[in-house]
Design an enzyme around this catalytic site. Structure first.
Site, PDB file in Angstrom:
ATOM      1  N   THR A  75     -60.204 104.501  40.168  1.00  0.00           N
ATOM      2  CA  THR A  75     -61.335 105.412  40.006  1.00  0.00           C
ATOM      3  C   THR A  75     -62.511 104.966  40.859  1.00  0.00           C
ATOM      4  OG1 THR A  75     -60.692 106.098  37.776  1.00  0.00           O
ATOM      5  CG2 THR A  75     -63.015 106.336  38.367  1.00  0.00           C
TER       6      THR A  75
ATOM      7  N   GLY B 204     -56.300 105.082  36.877  1.00  0.00           N
ATOM      8  CA  GLY B 204     -56.590 103.697  36.551  1.00  0.00           C
ATOM      9  C   GLY B 204     -58.062 103.406  36.790  1.00  0.00           C
ATOM     10  N   CYS B 205     -58.552 102.322  36.199  1.00  0.00           N
ATOM     11  CA  CYS B 205     -59.973 101.989  36.332  1.00  0.00           C
ATOM     12  C   CYS B 205     -60.327 101.552  37.746  1.00  0.00           C
ATOM     13  CB  CYS B 205     -60.367 100.921  35.309  1.00  0.00           C
ATOM     14  SG  CYS B 205     -59.329  99.440  35.305  1.00  0.00           S
ATOM     15  N   TYR B 206     -59.538 100.638  38.320  1.00  0.00           N
ATOM     16  CA  TYR B 206     -59.803 100.216  39.697  1.00  0.00           C
ATOM     17  C   TYR B 206     -59.684 101.387  40.684  1.00  0.00           C
ATOM     18  CZ  TYR B 206     -59.573  95.202  38.458  1.00  0.00           C
ATOM     19  OH  TYR B 206     -59.801  93.940  37.934  1.00  0.00           O
TER      20      TYR B 206
END
Length: 322
Positions: free
Chosen positions: A120, A116-118
């Site tokens: 990462t 996921g972006c968060y």
């Protein structure tokens, strides 16, 4: 030589479109597509899924699980961009820089889950400190983060687009909004497991009135530790951990040269890249530190990471298409 065949299941979504755009420019692979009229035809999807070298799933969780259930070939590699398998047994987590050996696991795996972006941004900051023992695994971690509205997918993008059209250049009525106020955000388990924490972090996400970009902040009250590390020690540990990495950049300690006016850490500064920048700020007198990660939620936070993982799975240079 036969080109590897790649199928993007869900290529019309936000992440799927971004991945397709990156891969469509390459001549070392062949993209296999499904007709729009057959996207919900399980028989046709199963046929394609089992005929390619790598299937990239850009689908909601339940649809991703359905797609995986259709795969019976052991020769097909699956790269899933949903949250369905990020903590599942038998799946390799697709953050190559997570720890030594992770890249090799991705290369050998049949099933890889895109981060996921968060998570990462969070893991880029905290994992080195847990792994090297500068923070204990039971440290009470707090995460404050803001993402561009593209992180919410098609529906949120359309909502902001409508707002901007209605406002006709006037400031948006929704410039910044905190959400996830019921706790238990779907990224928390992923963050805890891959950071090596014994307890879930307290995660406070927000969305801003900008399309893409992201800042993830991890404040550290070091005074709670018996033997707190200095800010320089924290920075050195993180810099050493990512030495030689192409897509994780650690800024110099206390560096303000990458800040706007030497003061503001903008969320959009690394948009359209596959880079996550990590910053360390600290005050040794008060024994406080702040870790910050900056990345493009559609780049290293989604499609860029997927292309990087695909390249590793195919055994080609990681930077191709990035």
């Amino acid at each position: 030589m036969t080109k590897p065949k790649i199928f993007i299941d869900g290529e019309s979504g936000t992440t799927g479109l971004q991945i397709y755009s990156r891969l469509n420019q390459r001549d070392d692979i062949e993209i296999v597509s499904i007709a729009a009229s057959q996207r919900k035809d399980a028989t046709e999807r199963a046929k394609i899924l089992n005929s390619v070298d790598v299937a990239i799933l850009c689908l909601p969780d339940d649809a991703a699980r359905e797609a995986v259930s259709l795969v019976n070939s052991t020769q097909v590699k699956i790269l899933d961009a949903s949250t369905a398998y990020r903590t599942a047994q038998g799946w390799v987590y697709g953050f190559p820089e997570l720890h030594p050996g992770q890249r090799e696991q991705i290369a050998k795996a049949q099933f890889v889950s895109n981060p996921g972006c968060y998570p990462t941004g969070f893991l880029a900051c905290i994992r080195p400190l847990i792994a090297q023992g500068l923070l204990p695994s039971n440290f009470p971690v707090t995460i404050n983060a803001v993402s561009g509205y593209s992180g919410g997918g098609k529906n949120l993008i359309q909502k902001y687009d409508r707002l901007h059209e209605q406002q006709k250049g006037v400031t948006s009525p929704y410039p910044y909004g905190v959400y996830g106020l019921q706790f238990g955000h779907k990224h928390v388990k992923e963050m805890q497991q891959h950071a090596g924490l014994t307890s879930p972090p307290l995660f406070v996400p927000a969305v801003g009135d900008f399309e893409q970009g992201m800042v993830v902040q991890v404040p550290l009250p070091l005074w709670t530790l018996d033997n707190p590390p200095s800010g320089a020690e924290i920075h050195q540990a993180i810099a050493h951990y990512y030495q030689g990495e192409k897509f994780v950049q650690v800024a110099p300690y206390q560096d303000t040269s990458l800040l706007r006016d030497g003061t503001f850490l903008d969320a959009i500064a690394v948009n359209n890249t596959n880079i996550v920048q990590v910053f360390v700020f600290a005050n040794d007198n008060t024994q406080e530190a702040l870790l910050v990660a900056r990345l493009d939620n559609l780049g290293k936070g989604a499609s860029g990471a997927a292309v990087q993982n695909l390249n590793i799975m195919l055994g080609v240079p990681e930077e191709l298409g990035l």
